[in-house]
Scaffold this active site. Sequence first.
Site, PDB file in Angstrom:
ATOM      1  N   HIS A 109     154.964  66.458 -80.420  1.00 59.78           N
ATOM      2  CA  HIS A 109     156.073  67.358 -80.082  1.00 59.78           C
ATOM      3  C   HIS A 109     155.541  68.685 -79.511  1.00 59.78           C
ATOM      4  O   HIS A 109     155.915  69.098 -78.405  1.00 59.78           O
ATOM      5  CB  HIS A 109     156.923  67.611 -81.330  1.00 59.78           C
ATOM      6  CG  HIS A 109     158.080  68.543 -81.123  1.00 59.78           C
ATOM      7  ND1 HIS A 109     159.387  68.115 -81.085  1.00 59.78           N
ATOM      8  CD2 HIS A 109     158.134  69.892 -80.947  1.00 59.78           C
ATOM      9  CE1 HIS A 109     160.184  69.156 -80.890  1.00 59.78           C
ATOM     10  NE2 HIS A 109     159.451  70.243 -80.803  1.00 59.78           N
ATOM     11  N   GLU A 110     154.670  69.327 -80.258  1.00 57.31           N
ATOM     12  CA  GLU A 110     154.157  70.629 -79.812  1.00 57.31           C
ATOM     13  C   GLU A 110     153.310  70.473 -78.563  1.00 57.31           C
ATOM     14  O   GLU A 110     153.277  71.350 -77.696  1.00 57.31           O
ATOM     15  CB  GLU A 110     153.370  71.312 -80.941  1.00 57.31           C
ATOM     16  CG  GLU A 110     154.195  71.651 -82.186  1.00 57.31           C
ATOM     17  CD  GLU A 110     155.479  72.424 -81.883  1.00 57.31           C
ATOM     18  OE1 GLU A 110     155.516  73.162 -80.890  1.00 57.31           O
ATOM     19  OE2 GLU A 110     156.449  72.261 -82.657  1.00 57.31           O
TER      20      GLU A 110
ATOM     21  N   HIS B 143     155.586  70.624 -75.612  1.00 54.96           N
ATOM     22  CA  HIS B 143     155.845  72.010 -75.198  1.00 54.96           C
ATOM     23  C   HIS B 143     154.635  72.559 -74.426  1.00 54.96           C
ATOM     24  O   HIS B 143     154.778  73.253 -73.426  1.00 54.96           O
ATOM     25  CB  HIS B 143     156.085  72.899 -76.419  1.00 54.96           C
ATOM     26  CG  HIS B 143     157.435  72.726 -77.063  1.00 54.96           C
ATOM     27  ND1 HIS B 143     158.605  72.760 -76.350  1.00 54.96           N
ATOM     28  CD2 HIS B 143     157.800  72.538 -78.365  1.00 54.96           C
ATOM     29  CE1 HIS B 143     159.634  72.603 -77.185  1.00 54.96           C
ATOM     30  NE2 HIS B 143     159.169  72.456 -78.405  1.00 54.96           N
TER      31      HIS B 143
ATOM     32  N   HIS C 293     154.483  71.355 -70.911  1.00 50.99           N
ATOM     33  CA  HIS C 293     155.508  72.073 -70.154  1.00 50.99           C
ATOM     34  C   HIS C 293     154.955  73.439 -69.722  1.00 50.99           C
ATOM     35  O   HIS C 293     155.191  73.903 -68.604  1.00 50.99           O
ATOM     36  CB  HIS C 293     156.740  72.246 -71.049  1.00 50.99           C
ATOM     37  CG  HIS C 293     158.012  72.547 -70.333  1.00 50.99           C
ATOM     38  ND1 HIS C 293     159.166  72.862 -70.995  1.00 50.99           N
ATOM     39  CD2 HIS C 293     158.330  72.600 -69.019  1.00 50.99           C
ATOM     40  CE1 HIS C 293     160.130  73.082 -70.121  1.00 50.99           C
ATOM     41  NE2 HIS C 293     159.649  72.926 -68.910  1.00 50.99           N
TER      42      HIS C 293
HETATM   43 ZN   LIG Z   1     160.229  72.139 -80.258  1.00 54.04          ZN
END
Ligand SMILES: [Zn+2]
Length: 667
Positions: free
Chosen positions: A458-459, A462, A465
């Site tokens: 998940h991290e 990010h 991104h």
């Molecule tokens: Zn998040």
Amino acid sequence: MPYGAVAFDKIQSTDYMPALEEGLRQLKANIDAIAACADAPTFENTIEPLESCDRLFGNVGRVFYNLMETDADDLMHETEEKAIPMENEANSYVFMNEAIFKRIKELHDNIDNIGLTTEQKEVLKKYYRRFVTGGALLDEKAKARFVEIQNRMGELRIKFANNNLDESNAYVLNVTDINRLKGLPQDQLEAAATRAKEKGLEGWAFNVQKPCWIPFLQFCQDRDLREQMYKAYYSRGNNNDQFDNKAIIKEILQLRLELANLLGYETFADYMLEDRMAKTPQAAYDLLMEIWKYALPQAKRERDEMQKIIDAEGGNFKLQAWDWWYYAEKLRKQKYDLDESQLTPYFSLDNVRKGSFMVAETLFGIKFKKVDNLPVYNPSVETWECLDADGSHLAYFYTDCFVRPTKRQGAWMTNFTDEFNYAGQSQRPTIVNVCNFSVPTDTLPSLLSIDDARTVFHEFGHALHGMLTQCHYPTVSGTATPNDFVEMCSQIMEHWAIDPSILKQYAFHYKTGEPIPDALIEKMQNAGHFNTGFETVELVGAALLDMEYHMLKDYNNFDDQKFEDEISAKLGMIPEIEYRYRGTFFNHIFNNDYCAGYYSYLWAEVLDCDAFQCFKEEGLLNKETGMRYRRNILEKGSSDDLMKLYRQFRGSDPKTEAMLRNRGLIK
Ligand SMILES: [Zn+2]
């Protein structure tokens, strides 16, 4: 340092305040210069210098606030107290400046006729909105009222939060007869005994904080006690006593509407949604209702399944809301049992990280290279260089994985430095992922739970991104995207983390090197479908309630309880399930910035499931699909219309189907 890396080895805690002071001085000088510019406004002489006016102040702040979360010392805490008012000062110096707003307004009034790129238009729109929603267009009288409203809302927000906290802290269920606590696990009983002792009570004490409240409802056999605990939790802020929040809610809602009206919006929801991906309250509402349609029947099936257990046990009563967790737990043991300790040996941090790198490298044509010569702010921080296919530098990536006393709980991604590329200057970003995993020992690597493994992916989503962004202006670069979009890029990575074929490529036993067995994968997948009707109904219910609160055009005859009941009736909500948060303790929307925004979690989930579906159709590790995702989503920040970007990647609008299937709501 090269590529915007931070010289952590040269920074002392004593350096921050002088650096922030100099940064603020430079920012003000830069703003004065833009405001004093005698030439007619252009994007180049107004917006571009605004983008860089806080370069020093911002850079110092980013390093400082990042390290505040992980390695703060006493001096840094002192510095923070002085730094926060400086942040406010900087903000008002920019966004209350009338001369600058005049220039921005002139540009904005002609936005389509001055030869701007799509990205430049997005940047200009964001500045304009920021000024306008700060009251820049209001006359003196309206401006005074605007400030009054904001101050009053600030007070009410604190009151709301304090009532919640005080009432939650005041509540205690004191039990002195151990026979009434049958079923509760030993650790819960011990904690309850300690709690009682601390309060000078006999026996055991329970509260309505989740770590105590949920196990109580799951395990306590005594129905009356479960009912007491359940009602105590759901009636917070609604007991007609000194902690009651109903009048506060009404006043907050009235003020929010007045504020929205002042700024020219019909409702507060219209005002809040304008710069989100959803754009309108109706779009968000429709999506929620689409999910609701499938969630409610599933919740009813779960209810019926539990009623069968009650009947089979000769219970002779109808399942009530306070029975749900208890019978759901029985159902879980019967149908979905999963022993987490069997899983963890397959999820060493090293293997999970390798898995996440493998997915990104294959899909996006990039490479992660370990670097050992970058200064770090803590010896346990590791550093990587993210390289493009042609070997060119894309970003530095820091990972700070292990728990330590100075670190805040949780996991997050942030930038140390921003990406930009305009006016002949450019910089690539530096990104950090921070987690709180166990420290490895000589004999044991850091082993993760499945939730932790998902957190790594998940991290890292990010981080990608942030790292792959190819924008020109910091205001729209990287993760600078609205709430209902930004979590798509992180949540989508979690799908790879738990996909069977990907698990087989990274989840190896830390001792034997064996890949994770199919039977365990199957159990894991099955467990993911447990109780999803309930979870979706309480979540979507809360999101709908939030939207309904903020779509009203008149609150004169507003009565919170009546209102909540009307919405429940309209939705056909079943009495066995409540909104995850009732209004009187809905902190996200009455003490936080998620007002008219609680839908974002679900909106982003629809996007991440639908986007992942595209990879499922074209190949989980299909580089062509990956590159299309990289070019249209990961590189673009919010430099263009987000729905348009999504369509360019997916070839169609996002559909709820994959999300519904993922939650087990359709087959
Ligand atoms: Zn998040």
